[in-house]
Design a protein around this motif. Structure first.
Motif, PDB file in Angstrom:
ATOM      1  N   LEU A 246       0.858  -1.188   0.000  1.00 24.88           N
ATOM      2  CA  LEU A 246       0.000   0.000   0.000  1.00 24.88           C
ATOM      3  C   LEU A 246       0.891   1.234   0.000  1.00 24.88           C
ATOM      4  N   SER A 247       0.573   2.148  -0.894  1.00 27.96           N
ATOM      5  CA  SER A 247       1.312   3.401  -0.928  1.00 27.96           C
ATOM      6  C   SER A 247       0.315   4.533  -0.699  1.00 27.96           C
ATOM      7  N   PHE A 248       0.629   5.375   0.263  1.00 34.65           N
ATOM      8  CA  PHE A 248      -0.323   6.423   0.663  1.00 34.65           C
ATOM      9  C   PHE A 248       0.379   7.755   0.753  1.00 34.65           C
ATOM     10  N   THR A 249      -0.242   8.793   0.212  1.00 26.84           N
ATOM     11  CA  THR A 249       0.191  10.163   0.461  1.00 26.84           C
ATOM     12  C   THR A 249      -0.964  10.869   1.139  1.00 26.84           C
ATOM     13  N   GLY A 250      -0.698  11.447   2.295  1.00 24.85           N
ATOM     14  CA  GLY A 250      -1.768  12.135   3.023  1.00 24.85           C
ATOM     15  C   GLY A 250      -1.291  12.504   4.413  1.00 24.85           C
ATOM     16  N   SER A 251      -2.217  12.621   5.323  1.00 22.64           N
ATOM     17  CA  SER A 251      -1.852  13.105   6.661  1.00 22.64           C
ATOM     18  C   SER A 251      -1.180  12.023   7.505  1.00 22.64           C
ATOM     19  N   GLY A 255      -2.102   8.095   8.035  1.00 20.64           N
ATOM     20  CA  GLY A 255      -1.001   7.158   7.788  1.00 20.64           C
ATOM     21  C   GLY A 255      -0.836   6.172   8.943  1.00 20.64           C
ATOM     22  N   LYS A 256      -0.996   6.694  10.174  1.00 20.48           N
ATOM     23  CA  LYS A 256      -0.856   5.819  11.351  1.00 20.48           C
ATOM     24  C   LYS A 256      -1.982   4.785  11.383  1.00 20.48           C
ATOM     25  N   ILE A 257      -3.177   5.189  10.997  1.00 17.68           N
ATOM     26  CA  ILE A 257      -4.305   4.239  10.986  1.00 17.68           C
ATOM     27  C   ILE A 257      -4.047   3.153   9.943  1.00 17.68           C
ATOM     28  N   LEU A 258      -3.615   3.572   8.770  1.00 17.91           N
ATOM     29  CA  LEU A 258      -3.382   2.598   7.694  1.00 17.91           C
ATOM     30  C   LEU A 258      -2.264   1.626   8.083  1.00 17.91           C
ATOM     31  N   MET A 259      -1.266   2.153   8.767  1.00 17.90           N
ATOM     32  CA  MET A 259      -0.138   1.306   9.177  1.00 17.90           C
ATOM     33  C   MET A 259      -0.615   0.243  10.172  1.00 17.90           C
ATOM     34  N   LYS A 260      -1.450   0.672  11.096  1.00 25.27           N
ATOM     35  CA  LYS A 260      -1.997  -0.250  12.086  1.00 25.27           C
ATOM     36  C   LYS A 260      -2.821  -1.338  11.377  1.00 25.27           C
ATOM     37  N   GLN A 261      -3.694  -0.888  10.471  1.00 24.97           N
ATOM     38  CA  GLN A 261      -4.568  -1.847   9.786  1.00 24.97           C
ATOM     39  C   GLN A 261      -3.769  -2.803   8.901  1.00 24.97           C
ATOM     40  N   SER A 262      -2.677  -2.310   8.345  1.00 24.10           N
ATOM     41  CA  SER A 262      -1.876  -3.160   7.445  1.00 24.10           C
ATOM     42  C   SER A 262      -1.062  -4.183   8.213  1.00 24.10           C
ATOM     43  N   SER A 263      -0.990  -4.024   9.525  1.00 29.57           N
ATOM     44  CA  SER A 263      -0.198  -4.992  10.300  1.00 29.57           C
ATOM     45  C   SER A 263      -0.880  -6.351  10.305  1.00 29.57           C
ATOM     46  N   SER A 264      -2.178  -6.392   9.989  1.00 32.21           N
ATOM     47  CA  SER A 264      -2.884  -7.677  10.031  1.00 32.21           C
ATOM     48  C   SER A 264      -2.269  -8.669   9.048  1.00 32.21           C
ATOM     49  N   ASN A 265      -1.685  -8.184   7.980  1.00 33.42           N
ATOM     50  CA  ASN A 265      -1.040  -9.134   7.050  1.00 33.42           C
ATOM     51  C   ASN A 265       0.370  -8.674   6.669  1.00 33.42           C
ATOM     52  N   ILE A 266       0.975  -7.862   7.510  1.00 32.88           N
ATOM     53  CA  ILE A 266       2.381  -7.423   7.315  1.00 32.88           C
ATOM     54  C   ILE A 266       2.583  -6.913   5.879  1.00 32.88           C
ATOM     55  N   LYS A 267       1.750  -5.967   5.523  1.00 36.96           N
ATOM     56  CA  LYS A 267       1.828  -5.435   4.156  1.00 36.96           C
ATOM     57  C   LYS A 267       3.022  -4.497   4.021  1.00 36.96           C
ATOM     58  N   LYS A 268       3.634  -4.545   2.855  1.00 32.24           N
ATOM     59  CA  LYS A 268       4.706  -3.587   2.553  1.00 32.24           C
ATOM     60  C   LYS A 268       4.065  -2.200   2.390  1.00 32.24           C
ATOM     61  N   LEU A 269       4.721  -1.181   2.929  1.00 28.48           N
ATOM     62  CA  LEU A 269       4.115   0.160   2.916  1.00 28.48           C
ATOM     63  C   LEU A 269       5.087   1.232   2.413  1.00 28.48           C
ATOM     64  N   SER A 270       4.534   2.223   1.737  1.00 25.67           N
ATOM     65  CA  SER A 270       5.245   3.499   1.528  1.00 25.67           C
ATOM     66  C   SER A 270       4.299   4.566   2.043  1.00 25.67           C
ATOM     67  N   LEU A 271       4.767   5.396   2.954  1.00 26.94           N
ATOM     68  CA  LEU A 271       3.898   6.421   3.525  1.00 26.94           C
ATOM     69  C   LEU A 271       4.554   7.787   3.357  1.00 26.94           C
ATOM     70  N   GLU A 272       3.888   8.655   2.597  1.00 23.20           N
ATOM     71  CA  GLU A 272       4.396  10.025   2.454  1.00 23.20           C
ATOM     72  C   GLU A 272       3.402  10.908   3.191  1.00 23.20           C
ATOM     73  N   LEU A 273       3.797  11.363   4.379  1.00 24.48           N
ATOM     74  CA  LEU A 273       2.833  11.976   5.298  1.00 24.48           C
ATOM     75  C   LEU A 273       3.088  13.479   5.461  1.00 24.48           C
ATOM     76  N   GLY A 274       2.620  14.012   6.561  1.00 29.37           N
ATOM     77  CA  GLY A 274       2.684  15.467   6.734  1.00 29.37           C
ATOM     78  C   GLY A 274       4.099  16.001   6.839  1.00 29.37           C
ATOM     79  N   GLY A 275       4.206  17.307   6.661  1.00 27.27           N
ATOM     80  CA  GLY A 275       5.518  17.964   6.778  1.00 27.27           C
ATOM     81  C   GLY A 275       5.406  19.216   7.630  1.00 27.27           C
ATOM     82  N   ASN A 276       6.540  19.791   7.936  1.00 29.64           N
ATOM     83  CA  ASN A 276       6.574  21.072   8.652  1.00 29.64           C
ATOM     84  C   ASN A 276       7.893  21.728   8.261  1.00 29.64           C
ATOM     85  N   ALA A 277       8.028  21.954   6.930  1.00 34.97           N
ATOM     86  CA  ALA A 277       9.334  22.290   6.364  1.00 34.97           C
ATOM     87  C   ALA A 277       9.891  23.622   6.862  1.00 34.97           C
TER      88      ALA A 277
END
Ligand code: SIN
Length: 501
Positions: A246-251, A255-277
């Protein structure tokens, strides 16, 4: 379709030359699904006017499951074994088709997102370039030969496509955030199920129309849409064992919710989340250049990007000069409907975004910030229009120093020493982009190595490029998209060990 819906779609029809890009349904297994079994629909509106521009089917979870199964079948039956050279040709064709349709694709982005046509046109070029880049990478996916400790063994590795990839995209780049993920996935032999944001699904559907034309097999690229089931669909994509990445760009929150949910089957993840540049300008920088680059960085998409400057740090000695130059240039912006020729900056995506900008602005002023350019809502233009605001002498405890504004508020902090600014810049849980301006090469290197961010941009405010690795550290996520590293995110290394020779 009733007459009201026809009327709405005429609004879109009148503005788009190539009518084949205007789609009325999801794209699953090479077919257009214009009516959901739920019989529900959702509306897509022009954020600048509130006018309805499309009514689309609100997919059921059954239909989402169907899309996942189709993507898996295509992956297993043929796509994973297609020749890299063949995939390269499809991707190149898609790149060419995007450029042939650049004006229409840009207008679709502007109509559903509200950004100026100039911003949308740059986005289409940027989005298309991922297909070009990955058409070149597809035939160049290499493994390694390895010297094992056992003399009778021979070991080598191959990179294989990870499988079906779910691609969940935000509204701020309705085209480029899809292509950055899908191009790498399709290049490596993965199939994709794309879920665009409910506020900006039309660019994803226009892209699907071009994917179809480019010749990809049915089921390789699927687009699912919904206006009401975003979180249920997210859960479904995370928990499906057929989806391998699963690849996600968003908040960061989502991202934390998706990561938790993806742990059910140890899915590979790319998460591009918030910034504060942080955007840091030293007194020895070319001040005019730094101001011009800050404008490009901060106000691209009216500040609705994860990589835009959120905190501007200017060394005390040059503050007055910097601020007066910035004020003069920002005052010249022409805010208006993104489709108008004279518009330099469009509107915000919705009222919640505008309210957050207002909240950060008021908070900083209450805590002592000085108003350089007042900015604020422009209700005469429409409910989501906002004039950029510049504040200086912003105190450390202002909300904007901790939270991402995601809008046209430019807060300026001051600093005296390098140590002080490094500490302030790194004092955040985020670590996506950062910017440094100085003519001193030692300062540039020291800062580049000290800033806690996935990307440090030196003496330029714009670095986005399909050739460049994009991604964050800390709570800005992980994984790298674009560039040679993007291939790694969509493949798995397999070790082949040949023994007892
Ligand atoms: C983002 O800010 O979400 C992406 C920006 C980019 O790719 O340049």
């Amino acid at each position: 379709m009733d007459s009201k819906e026809q009327e709405q779609n005429q609004y879109l029809m009148a503005n788009i030359h190539n009518k084949e890009l205007i789609k009325k349904g999801a794209f699953i297994n090479g077919e257009w699904l214009e009516t959901s079994e739920s019989n529900r629909t959702f509306a897509v509106k022009d954020p600048a006017t509130g006018e309805l521009i499309a009514t689309l089917p609100d997919l059921s979870l059954n239909e989402v499951d169907h899309a996942i199964r189709c993507a898996d079948k295509t992956f297993q039956d043929n796509y994973k074994n297609t020749l890299p050279r063949q995939r390269s040709q499809w991707l190149l064709k898609l790149y060419e088709l995007m450029l042939e349709n650049i004006e229409d694709l840009a207008k679709i982005i502007t109509l559903e997102n509200g950004k100026s046509l100039a911003d949308s046109t740059s986005e289409v070029k940027y989005a298309a370039s991922y297909f070009q880049w990955y058409s070149e990478e597809a035939p160049r996916i290499y493994g390694a030969t390895i010297q094992p400790s056992i003399s009778t063994n021979r070991v080598f590795t191959i990179r294989q496509p990870v499988g079906v990839c779910a691609v969940i995209c935000p509204w701020n780049f309705p085209s480029a955030m899809i292509t950055r993920k899908a191009a790498a996935a399709l290049a490596t032999g993965c199939t994709v199920v794309v879920k665009p944001d409910h506020e900006t699904p039309l660019s994803a559907l226009a892209l699907a129309a071009l994917v179809e034309k480019a010749g990809f097999p049915p089921g390789a690229f699927n687009v699912i849409i919904s206006g009401t089931r975003t979180s249920e669909i997210g859960t479904r994509l995370c928990e499906s064992s057929l989806i391998k990445k699963l690849s996600f760009t968003g908040s960061t929150r989502v991202g934390k919710i998706l990561m938790k949910q993806s742990s059910s089957n140890i899915k590979k993840l790319s998460l591009e989340l918030g910034g504060n540049a942080p955007f840091i300008v030293f007194e020895d920088a070319d001040v005019e250049k730094a101001v011009d680059q800050l404008i490009l960085c901060k106000f691209r998409g009216l500040g609705q990007t994860c990589v835009c400057a959120n905190r501007v740090y200017v060394q005390t000695k040059i503050l007055d000069n910097f601020v007066s130059m910035l004020k003069e240039k920002v005052s010249a912006f022409k805010i208006g409907h993104g489709l108008l020729k004279e518009t330099t900056h469009g509107c915000l995506i919705n009222k919640q975004t505008l309210e957050k900008v207002e909240k950060h602005k008021k908070d900083a002023i209450e805590k002592g910030a000085k108003v350089i350019l007042g900015g604020g809502p422009l209700p005469d233009l429409g409910p989501t229009f906002y004039e950029p605001c510049i504040l200086s002498n912003v105190p450390k405890n202002a909300l904007v120093s901790k939270e991402e504004t995601f809008g046209p508020l430019c807060p300026i902090f001051t600093f005296d020493t390098m140590q002080e600014v490094i500490k302030a810049a790194n004092d955040t849980e985020f670590g996506l982009a950062s910017y440094v301006f100085s003519k001193n090469i030692n300062t540039v290197f020291k800062m580049a190595e000290s800033l806690e961010a996935g990307m440090v941009s030196c003496n330029t405010g714009i670095f986005s490029d399909s050739a460049v690795p994009f991604g964050g550290i800390k709570e800005s996520g992980f994984g790298r998209e674009g560039s040679l590293y993007g291939i790694e995110d969509y493949t798995v290394v397999k070790t082949i060990n040949v023994g007892t020779l």
